[in-house]
Design a protein around this motif. Structure first.
Motif, PDB file in Angstrom:
ATOM      1  N   ALA A   1       0.836  -1.211   0.000  1.00 48.10           N
ATOM      2  CA  ALA A   1       0.000   0.000   0.000  1.00 48.10           C
ATOM      3  C   ALA A   1       0.868   1.256   0.000  1.00 48.10           C
ATOM      4  O   ALA A   1       0.541   2.242  -0.690  1.00 48.10           O
ATOM      5  CB  ALA A   1      -0.952  -0.012   1.197  1.00 48.10           C
ATOM      6  N   ASP A   2       1.984   1.237   0.732  1.00 51.83           N
ATOM      7  CA  ASP A   2       2.911   2.378   0.736  1.00 51.83           C
ATOM      8  C   ASP A   2       3.509   2.596  -0.653  1.00 51.83           C
ATOM      9  O   ASP A   2       3.609   3.733  -1.127  1.00 51.83           O
ATOM     10  CB  ASP A   2       4.050   2.153   1.742  1.00 51.83           C
ATOM     11  N   LEU A   3       3.933   1.499  -1.285  1.00 53.35           N
ATOM     12  CA  LEU A   3       4.491   1.602  -2.633  1.00 53.35           C
ATOM     13  C   LEU A   3       3.440   2.155  -3.597  1.00 53.35           C
ATOM     14  O   LEU A   3       3.724   3.063  -4.392  1.00 53.35           O
ATOM     15  CB  LEU A   3       4.975   0.236  -3.127  1.00 53.35           C
ATOM     16  N   LEU A   4       2.235   1.612  -3.519  1.00 47.12           N
ATOM     17  CA  LEU A   4       1.159   2.038  -4.408  1.00 47.12           C
ATOM     18  C   LEU A   4       0.866   3.526  -4.239  1.00 47.12           C
ATOM     19  O   LEU A   4       0.726   4.264  -5.219  1.00 47.12           O
ATOM     20  CB  LEU A   4      -0.089   1.195  -4.156  1.00 47.12           C
ATOM     21  N   ALA A   5       0.804   3.993  -3.005  1.00 47.40           N
ATOM     22  CA  ALA A   5       0.550   5.416  -2.747  1.00 47.40           C
ATOM     23  C   ALA A   5       1.659   6.289  -3.340  1.00 47.40           C
ATOM     24  O   ALA A   5       1.387   7.336  -3.941  1.00 47.40           O
ATOM     25  CB  ALA A   5       0.412   5.662  -1.247  1.00 47.40           C
ATOM     26  N   ALA A   6       2.895   5.853  -3.202  1.00 48.37           N
ATOM     27  CA  ALA A   6       4.023   6.622  -3.743  1.00 48.37           C
ATOM     28  C   ALA A   6       3.990   6.653  -5.265  1.00 48.37           C
ATOM     29  O   ALA A   6       4.223   7.703  -5.874  1.00 48.37           O
ATOM     30  CB  ALA A   6       5.347   6.035  -3.246  1.00 48.37           C
ATOM     31  N   TRP A   7       3.699   5.534  -5.885  1.00 47.57           N
ATOM     32  CA  TRP A   7       3.628   5.478  -7.356  1.00 47.57           C
ATOM     33  C   TRP A   7       2.491   6.378  -7.854  1.00 47.57           C
ATOM     34  O   TRP A   7       2.655   7.093  -8.837  1.00 47.57           O
ATOM     35  CB  TRP A   7       3.437   4.040  -7.829  1.00 47.57           C
ATOM     36  N   ARG A   8       1.364   6.328  -7.164  1.00 50.83           N
ATOM     37  CA  ARG A   8       0.239   7.179  -7.564  1.00 50.83           C
ATOM     38  C   ARG A   8       0.568   8.659  -7.392  1.00 50.83           C
ATOM     39  O   ARG A   8       0.174   9.481  -8.217  1.00 50.83           O
ATOM     40  CB  ARG A   8      -1.002   6.812  -6.744  1.00 50.83           C
ATOM     41  N   ALA A   9       1.281   8.994  -6.351  1.00 49.40           N
ATOM     42  CA  ALA A   9       1.597  10.401  -6.065  1.00 49.40           C
ATOM     43  C   ALA A   9       2.448  11.038  -7.161  1.00 49.40           C
ATOM     44  O   ALA A   9       2.361  12.242  -7.388  1.00 49.40           O
ATOM     45  CB  ALA A   9       2.296  10.525  -4.710  1.00 49.40           C
TER      46      ALA A   9
END
Length: 188
Positions: free
Chosen positions: A35-43
């Motif tokens: 979830a942390d990786l996904l949030a960073a990629w989306r950002a």
């Protein structure tokens, strides 16, 4: 979408993988790391690919239409994110994933998901063999305990570590989520 950044490929994070019947697993924090990786990629508007296993075996938890085949709620794809369905462990086989990446000029990928020794390892092997610069995020993957070919019970941690050892340097670089997030931040 920023195709100059690596694509994040999240493998098989479906509801069935959270079912206690799946067995003993390692890395209980893997879901939150993903979830942390996904949030960073989306950002940073970097490419995201969600891979979903759809079984060909009737009665499987991954059989189409079963609740277990659905993505976990915390990791649901956004409309702009690519979804790949597969019927075998390797996300590159009969899925169009390689073509999707090549058309966009994406040469670097970061993999997370489950299970380390099955779909993650199979997909990372193909990615490396196809020439993609591949990183597998060790703390954003997990495996399940199993018995080896010689009849020896192996813990989930052992299975996970061996799968990563199989990949390291030959097919992929093994990293951790903190390092991968630092690299992404440094590239933007």
């Amino acid at each position: 979408m920023r195709t100059d950044l690596p694509a994040l490929i999240i493998i098989d994070m479906q509801k069935a993988m959270a079912n206690p019947a799946a067995g003993e697993r390692n890395n209980p924090q893997a879901g939150s790391r993903i979830a942390d990786l996904l949030a960073a990629w989306r950002a940073v508007d970097a490419p995201v690919v969600h891979v979903r296993h759809m079984s060909r075996t009737p009665g499987s938890l991954f059989w189409p239409g079963q609740p277990g085949a659905e993505f976990q709620d915390a990791l649901l794809p956004l409309a702009r994110e690519h979804v790949v369905e597969k019927n075998v462990p390797d996300a590159f086989i009969h899925s169009g994933l390689e073509r999707w990446l090549r058309v966009r000029g994406i040469t670097r990928i970061v993999m997370a998901g489950v299970s380390t020794n099955n779909s993650v390892e199979g997909s990372a092997r193909s990615a490396g063999n196809l020439g993609f610069d591949t990183t597998v995020v060790a703390d954003a993957c997990f495996a399940f305990a199993c018995t080896d070919y010689a009849g020896q019970a192996r813990s989930a941690a052992d299975v996970h570590a061996m799968a990563l050892a199989n990949l390291d340097g030959e097919y992929a670089t093994i990293g951790d989520s903190a390092g991968v997030l630092r690299a992404l931040a440094g590239a933007t």
